[in-house]
Design a protein around this motif. Structure first.
Motif, PDB file in Angstrom:
ATOM      1  N   MET A  13       0.682 -24.701  -5.234  1.00 31.49           N
ATOM      2  CA  MET A  13      -0.161 -24.839  -6.369  1.00 31.49           C
ATOM      3  C   MET A  13      -1.082 -26.297  -6.187  1.00 31.49           C
ATOM      4  N   GLY A  14       0.067 -27.126  -5.592  1.00 32.03           N
ATOM      5  CA  GLY A  14      -0.625 -28.546  -5.167  1.00 32.03           C
ATOM      6  C   GLY A  14      -1.884 -28.413  -4.235  1.00 32.03           C
ATOM      7  N   LEU A  15      -1.460 -27.519  -3.083  1.00 30.69           N
ATOM      8  CA  LEU A  15      -2.540 -27.427  -2.134  1.00 30.69           C
ATOM      9  C   LEU A  15      -3.837 -26.784  -2.793  1.00 30.69           C
ATOM     10  N   ALA A  16      -3.724 -25.721  -3.533  1.00 34.23           N
ATOM     11  CA  ALA A  16      -4.859 -25.092  -4.112  1.00 34.23           C
ATOM     12  C   ALA A  16      -5.811 -26.144  -5.119  1.00 34.23           C
ATOM     13  N   VAL A  17      -5.040 -26.824  -5.791  1.00 36.71           N
ATOM     14  CA  VAL A  17      -5.722 -27.844  -6.569  1.00 36.71           C
ATOM     15  C   VAL A  17      -6.480 -28.842  -5.793  1.00 36.71           C
ATOM     16  N   ALA A  18      -5.612 -29.427  -4.841  1.00 38.12           N
ATOM     17  CA  ALA A  18      -6.352 -30.424  -3.891  1.00 38.12           C
ATOM     18  C   ALA A  18      -7.332 -29.988  -3.159  1.00 38.12           C
ATOM     19  N   GLY A  19      -7.380 -28.886  -2.642  1.00 37.43           N
ATOM     20  CA  GLY A  19      -8.598 -27.959  -1.994  1.00 37.43           C
ATOM     21  C   GLY A  19      -9.879 -27.962  -2.835  1.00 37.43           C
ATOM     22  N   CYS A  20      -9.615 -27.490  -4.316  1.00 37.68           N
ATOM     23  CA  CYS A  20     -10.594 -27.478  -5.209  1.00 37.68           C
ATOM     24  C   CYS A  20     -11.521 -28.805  -5.419  1.00 37.68           C
ATOM     25  N   ALA A  22     -12.279 -31.022  -3.119  1.00 36.08           N
ATOM     26  CA  ALA A  22     -12.694 -31.418  -2.124  1.00 36.08           C
ATOM     27  C   ALA A  22     -13.998 -31.466  -1.910  1.00 36.08           C
ATOM     28  N   GLY A  23     -14.550 -30.538  -2.759  1.00 37.69           N
ATOM     29  CA  GLY A  23     -15.898 -30.774  -2.917  1.00 37.69           C
ATOM     30  C   GLY A  23     -16.615 -29.790  -1.957  1.00 37.69           C
ATOM     31  N   VAL A  24     -16.158 -28.785  -1.204  1.00 39.34           N
ATOM     32  CA  VAL A  24     -16.732 -27.946  -0.310  1.00 39.34           C
ATOM     33  C   VAL A  24     -17.457 -26.820  -1.200  1.00 39.34           C
ATOM     34  N   PRO A  25     -18.668 -26.736  -0.546  1.00 35.22           N
ATOM     35  CA  PRO A  25     -19.764 -25.606  -1.210  1.00 35.22           C
ATOM     36  C   PRO A  25     -19.033 -24.505  -0.977  1.00 35.22           C
ATOM     37  N   ILE A  26     -19.063 -23.711  -2.157  1.00 37.44           N
ATOM     38  CA  ILE A  26     -18.474 -22.034  -2.255  1.00 37.44           C
ATOM     39  C   ILE A  26     -19.676 -21.343  -2.426  1.00 37.44           C
ATOM     40  N   LEU A  27     -19.787 -20.510  -1.569  1.00 37.61           N
ATOM     41  CA  LEU A  27     -21.228 -19.638  -1.659  1.00 37.61           C
ATOM     42  C   LEU A  27     -20.806 -18.225  -2.381  1.00 37.61           C
ATOM     43  N   GLY A  28     -21.734 -17.673  -3.038  1.00 39.58           N
ATOM     44  CA  GLY A  28     -21.341 -16.473  -3.889  1.00 39.58           C
ATOM     45  C   GLY A  28     -21.461 -15.238  -3.004  1.00 39.58           C
ATOM     46  N   PRO A  29     -20.996 -14.198  -3.607  1.00 47.01           N
ATOM     47  CA  PRO A  29     -20.663 -12.845  -2.987  1.00 47.01           C
ATOM     48  C   PRO A  29     -21.954 -12.337  -2.351  1.00 47.01           C
ATOM     49  N   ASN A  64      -8.045 -24.385   1.768  1.00 51.52           N
ATOM     50  CA  ASN A  64      -9.362 -24.618   1.803  1.00 51.52           C
ATOM     51  C   ASN A  64      -9.984 -23.903   0.854  1.00 51.52           C
ATOM     52  N   PRO A  65     -10.761 -24.469   0.092  1.00 41.09           N
ATOM     53  CA  PRO A  65     -11.267 -23.940  -1.136  1.00 41.09           C
ATOM     54  C   PRO A  65     -12.463 -22.886  -0.813  1.00 41.09           C
ATOM     55  N   ALA A  66     -13.190 -23.129   0.268  1.00 38.27           N
ATOM     56  CA  ALA A  66     -14.201 -22.207   0.883  1.00 38.27           C
ATOM     57  C   ALA A  66     -13.641 -21.207   1.527  1.00 38.27           C
ATOM     58  N   TYR A  67     -12.794 -21.282   2.116  1.00 42.98           N
ATOM     59  CA  TYR A  67     -12.082 -20.318   2.891  1.00 42.98           C
ATOM     60  C   TYR A  67     -11.311 -19.118   1.783  1.00 42.98           C
ATOM     61  N   ALA A  68     -10.600 -19.856   0.935  1.00 39.28           N
ATOM     62  CA  ALA A  68      -9.783 -19.090  -0.216  1.00 39.28           C
ATOM     63  C   ALA A  68     -10.847 -18.331  -0.992  1.00 39.28           C
ATOM     64  N   ALA A  69     -12.031 -18.900  -1.098  1.00 40.38           N
ATOM     65  CA  ALA A  69     -13.000 -18.189  -1.878  1.00 40.38           C
ATOM     66  C   ALA A  69     -13.329 -16.800  -1.506  1.00 40.38           C
TER      67      ALA A  69
END
Length: 392
Positions: A13-20, A22-29, A64-69
């Motif tokens: 959970m800590g990793l996921a919160v930290a990743g979110c 990070a400000g990485v752009p997350i593109l839509g589907p 990594n929030p972009a990868y997780a998305a």
């Protein structure tokens, strides 16, 4: 080192919160439906490998929030790229370490993913931990080696229980150059067939719910080594059936390769017929099929990115059309979703030294023609998944 599941959950959970944060752009589907939804149309499932990563690390994992998305949008299945292999989980004969695998497992559980276990044994000795290569099995080596393997399978299977639905019990046991079972400290201690049978019988006893897979990288490209490898794998599969070894499926890694300076149609024409004959022999023995590590090696494709991407997509589409024609195939997993994290760039690099473009998304997390080729293959198939029953 042992940590509790509560500690693992907190870490994840800590990793996921930290990743979110990070400000990485997350593109839509992309339009037209997710890959998992399109796969489901024919009773199939789509997924990907992922890696563990510390908070803020630029890796192809859930931190990594972009990868997780992308994983959460496109995938139903996950598999650890390395974190269940002996080099990661067994620092010595007497000790196990599951910190990274626990974090991946907890992420998969929270996200509702199904999780594959890769691998209970990676058979080539060059991938053994150093302590295993040097291990002294004593005056009764067969008994000592069997105990080591049984303890390993039992420890992993009991730790993860039903959270892992499928195991690559043994990975890459056949030597491609000879077609024989690889020579290692383990096979010298107890014999190759005995080693394999112990692994699968123990996995069936400890994880009766799980699909048990023999996984290997024989490929549909034509070459002497590929043909010898295929012959060796068929011999291995025949031996499993004769001895009553509980193997449910053949895992076909599917690291397909654009290694010839030829048009895609010509490469496919050379490959398709012999590959179908191989698959026909496998399913005739009652094995299901799994695509376990799909990507495209574009080493011989042109430098021009648009041309290269088109070739990769067309080649992948031709391969997937063949594979999806078999009702025994249910699960299709990519070996990563984003080019920048793929193992392919460092392995067998291109002459222009550019990043290989063999995964569905580019290094900016944008969908590529390969992603659409996978989607189109799922849309086009008329073959519904119908599995063989599991082996007792």
């Amino acid at each position: 080192m042992k940590i509790s599941r509560r500690e693992s959950l907190a870490m994840g959970m800590g990793l996921a919160v930290a990743g979110c944060a990070a400000g990485v752009p997350i593109l839509g589907p992309p339009p037209g439906g997710s890959l998992k939804a399109l796969a489901n149309r024919s009773g199939r499932r789509f997924g990907s490998a992922l890696a563990w990563g510390a908070p803020g690390a630029d890796r192809g994992g859930f931190a990594n929030p972009a990868y997780a998305a992308i994983l959460e949008r496109e995938c139903e299945l996950l598999v650890p790229e390395n974190e269940l292999k002996w080099q990661w989980t067994r620092p010595s004969a007497a000790n196990f370490s599951f910190q990274q695998m626990d974090a991946i497992t907890d992420y998969a559980t929270r996200g509702g993913f199904k999780l594959r276990g890769h691998t209970l044994l990676w058979a080539p000795q060059k991938w053994f931990p150093e302590w295993l290569v040097k291990h002294d099995f004593g005056t009764q080596p067969a008994r000592a080696a069997e105990k080591m393997l049984v303890d390993h399978v039992r420890t992993v299977c009991r730790r993860y229980g039903t959270r892992i639905y499928s195991y690559d019990v043994v990975n890459e046991a056949v030597e491609p150059e000879t077609g024989q079972i690889r020579d290692t400290v383990l096979t010298r201690a107890m014999g190759g067939e005995r080693m394999l049978d112990v692994m699968f019988h123990t996995a069936r006893a400890e994880a009766p719910h799980a699909e048990l897979v023999y996984n290997d990288y024989m490929s549909w490209e034509r070459g002497t080594e590929d043909e010898t490898h295929i012959t060796g794998v068929l011999k291995l599969l025949e031996g499993f059936r004769k001895r009553g070894t509980p193997v449910d499926a053949l895992g076909i890694q599917s690291h397909i390769r654009l290694l010839k300076d030829l048009p895609v149609a010509q490469i496919v024409k050379e490959s398709e017929g012999p590959w179908r004959r191989f698959l026909d022999q496998v399913v005739a023995m009652g094995y299901n099929l799994v695509i376990t590590e799909f990507d495209v090696n574009d080493r011989k494709a042109p430098d021009d990115v648009a041309v290269r991407d088109r070739m990769v997509a067309d080649y992948a589409r031709a391969y997937l059309d063949v594979m999806l024609g078999y009702p025994q195939l249910q699960d299709i997993l990519a070996w990563g979703m984003v080019d920048k994290y793929s193992w392919l760039t460092d392995f067998d690099p291109r002459s222009d030294k550019t990043i290989k473009r063999g995964t569905p998304y580019d290094s900016e997390f944008r969908p590529k023609p390969l992603r659409e080729a996978i989607a189109d293959a799922f849309r086009a198939t008329r073959t519904q998944h119908v599995p063989f029953p599991r082996r007792a």
